[in-house]
Design a protein around this motif. Structure first.
Motif, short mmCIF file in Angstrom:
data_model
loop_
_atom_site.label_atom_id
_atom_site.label_comp_id
_atom_site.label_asym_id
_atom_site.label_seq_id
_atom_site.Cartn_x
_atom_site.Cartn_y
_atom_site.Cartn_z
N MET A 9 -118.20 -161.43 -6.47
CA MET A 9 -118.39 -160.09 -5.93
C MET A 9 -117.17 -159.23 -6.24
SD MET A 9 -121.26 -159.53 -4.18
CE MET A 9 -120.88 -158.42 -2.84
N THR A 10 -117.33 -158.34 -7.21
CA THR A 10 -116.20 -157.47 -7.58
C THR A 10 -115.85 -156.48 -6.49
OG1 THR A 10 -117.68 -155.90 -8.69
CG2 THR A 10 -116.74 -157.65 -10.04
N GLU A 11 -116.74 -156.31 -5.49
CA GLU A 11 -116.46 -155.37 -4.41
C GLU A 11 -115.54 -155.96 -3.34
OE1 GLU A 11 -120.59 -154.92 -6.05
OE2 GLU A 11 -119.38 -156.55 -5.22
N GLN A 12 -115.34 -157.27 -3.33
CA GLN A 12 -114.60 -157.87 -2.24
C GLN A 12 -113.42 -158.73 -2.70
OE1 GLN A 12 -117.46 -160.22 0.01
NE2 GLN A 12 -117.21 -161.99 -1.32
N ALA A 13 -113.06 -158.68 -3.98
CA ALA A 13 -111.90 -159.44 -4.46
C ALA A 13 -111.36 -158.79 -5.73
CB ALA A 13 -112.27 -160.90 -4.72
N GLN A 297 -120.94 -165.50 -0.77
CA GLN A 297 -120.13 -165.79 0.42
C GLN A 297 -119.40 -164.51 0.79
OE1 GLN A 297 -119.56 -167.42 2.93
NE2 GLN A 297 -117.41 -167.31 3.48
N ILE A 298 -119.72 -163.96 1.94
CA ILE A 298 -119.18 -162.67 2.36
C ILE A 298 -117.72 -162.83 2.77
CG2 ILE A 298 -119.37 -160.82 4.05
CD1 ILE A 298 -122.38 -161.47 4.20
N GLY A 299 -116.87 -161.94 2.24
CA GLY A 299 -115.46 -161.94 2.61
C GLY A 299 -114.59 -162.49 1.50
N GLY A 300 -113.88 -161.60 0.80
CA GLY A 300 -113.11 -162.03 -0.36
C GLY A 300 -111.99 -163.00 -0.05
#
Length: 323
Positions: A9-13, A297-300
């Motif tokens: 997920m490029t939005e969270q890491a 998995q939600i949350g970087g």
């Protein structure tokens, strides 16, 4: 046989973390990995948006076995389709033929940055169909000239071609998009476990092909923490894709979801340390006919414990239930 993947997920890491996560996910036993391609996160709390294609290049060198895929790239505004074709061919070469090009009609969130406005969905679908044609022609080799309603290509050619043509997977949401994009694509992408999408896709293509879905989960040893994190970073999903595709930035998503509660999120996303709710949430996908399911998995900052959980408990349970 259903295959299970991991979502980068490029939005969270950030980029370094994503490359590390890719290697860890491979070691944990995931079959494939997909990467989002965003210019913005959905919410400020997510806090990241590195360039997906730069990260993918690094991921090809940090992994050896897993298949890779964009989930999804929009080739109609921010990227010209000729550029997307070149990027995809290069990633295919770097990955030794492990790459699938996932395409979609895009979101205002990411495409507004070039200042051309945001066309209605029927126009976006026209543009995507043309873009896939351009990309396919470039994958065929040789010089390509194209003059369509939305795109022009002047004597373009991909000079570094992989020996295995890059498969194209296209995102669909209903019968109309299935009819339009199944003849142009090798595989289907959808985020809802709807059997009619899978059946319609195979009917148009006169045979079975890959169908790739995605499922968010929020693993944490403490369920309350998992629920709070899912609400903070993933409440944006509540509007549905028809709404989400139109919102122009994180402030819009924050306003649109201000009344979404933690209970609302927990009812839609499996949260906590237990395997059973995650398997139950995944089951509708393979029952509908999906062949691949990528987990988010939600949350970087909460990936390392998830990889251990996935290796030891989640992936064995999913494979036993599905296969």
């Amino acid at each position: 046989m259903v295959r299970f993947g991991y979502t980068l997920m490029t939005e969270q890491a950030g980029p370094r973390e994503l490359v590390r996560f890719a290697a860890e996910a491979e070691r944990a036993g995931f079959d494939f990995e997909v990467m989002s391609d965003h210019y913005f996160p959905w919410l400020d709390e997510q806090g990241h948006a590195p360039n997906a294609w730069s990260v993918l290049g690094a991921v090809t060198q940090a992994t050896q076995r897993v298949d890779l895929m964009t989930y999804v790239t929009c080739p109609i505004m921010r990227y010209h389709p000729a550029v997307v074709a070149q990027q995809a061919a290069t990633v295919q070469l770097l990955s030794d033929n492990r790459f699938t090009l996932g395409l979609g009609a895009g979101e205002n969130l990411n495409e507004h940055v070039i200042g051309r406005g945001w066309p209605p969905v029927n126009i976006r679908h026209e543009m995507l169909a043309e873009a896939i044609q351009v990309i396919g022609a470039l994958f065929d080799g040789g010089y390509v000239n194209y003059s369509g309603k939305h795109f022009r290509v002047d004597s373009a050619k991909i000079w570094d071609q992989p020996d295995l043509r890059v498969p194209v997977a296209t995102a669909v949401s209903g019968a109309q998009s299935v009819e339009r994009f199944a003849p142009l694509s090798d595989a289907m992408i959808a985020v809802e476990p709807r059997a009619e999408l899978c059946q319609g896709w195979d009917a148009v293509r006169h045979g079975e092909s890959a169908k790739i879905g995605q499922l968010p989960v929020s693993w944490d040893p403490d369920r309350g923490t998992a629920v709070r994190r899912a609400h903070e970073q993933f409440r944006w999903f509540a509007g549905g894709w028809k709404v989400n595709a139109e919102l122009p930035g994180p402030a819009g998503f924050a306003a649109a979801t201000q009344f979404v509660t933690e209970d609302d999120v927990a009812e839609n996303i499996p949260c906590g340390p237990d395997v059973a709710p995650m398997v139950a949430a995944a089951k509708p996908f393979w029952e509908a006919g999906f062949t691949h399911l990528a987990l988010v998995q939600i949350g970087g900052e909460h990936q390392d414990g998830f990889f251990e959980f996935a290796r030891d408990r989640l992936l064995p349970a999913l494979n036993e239930a599905a296969n």
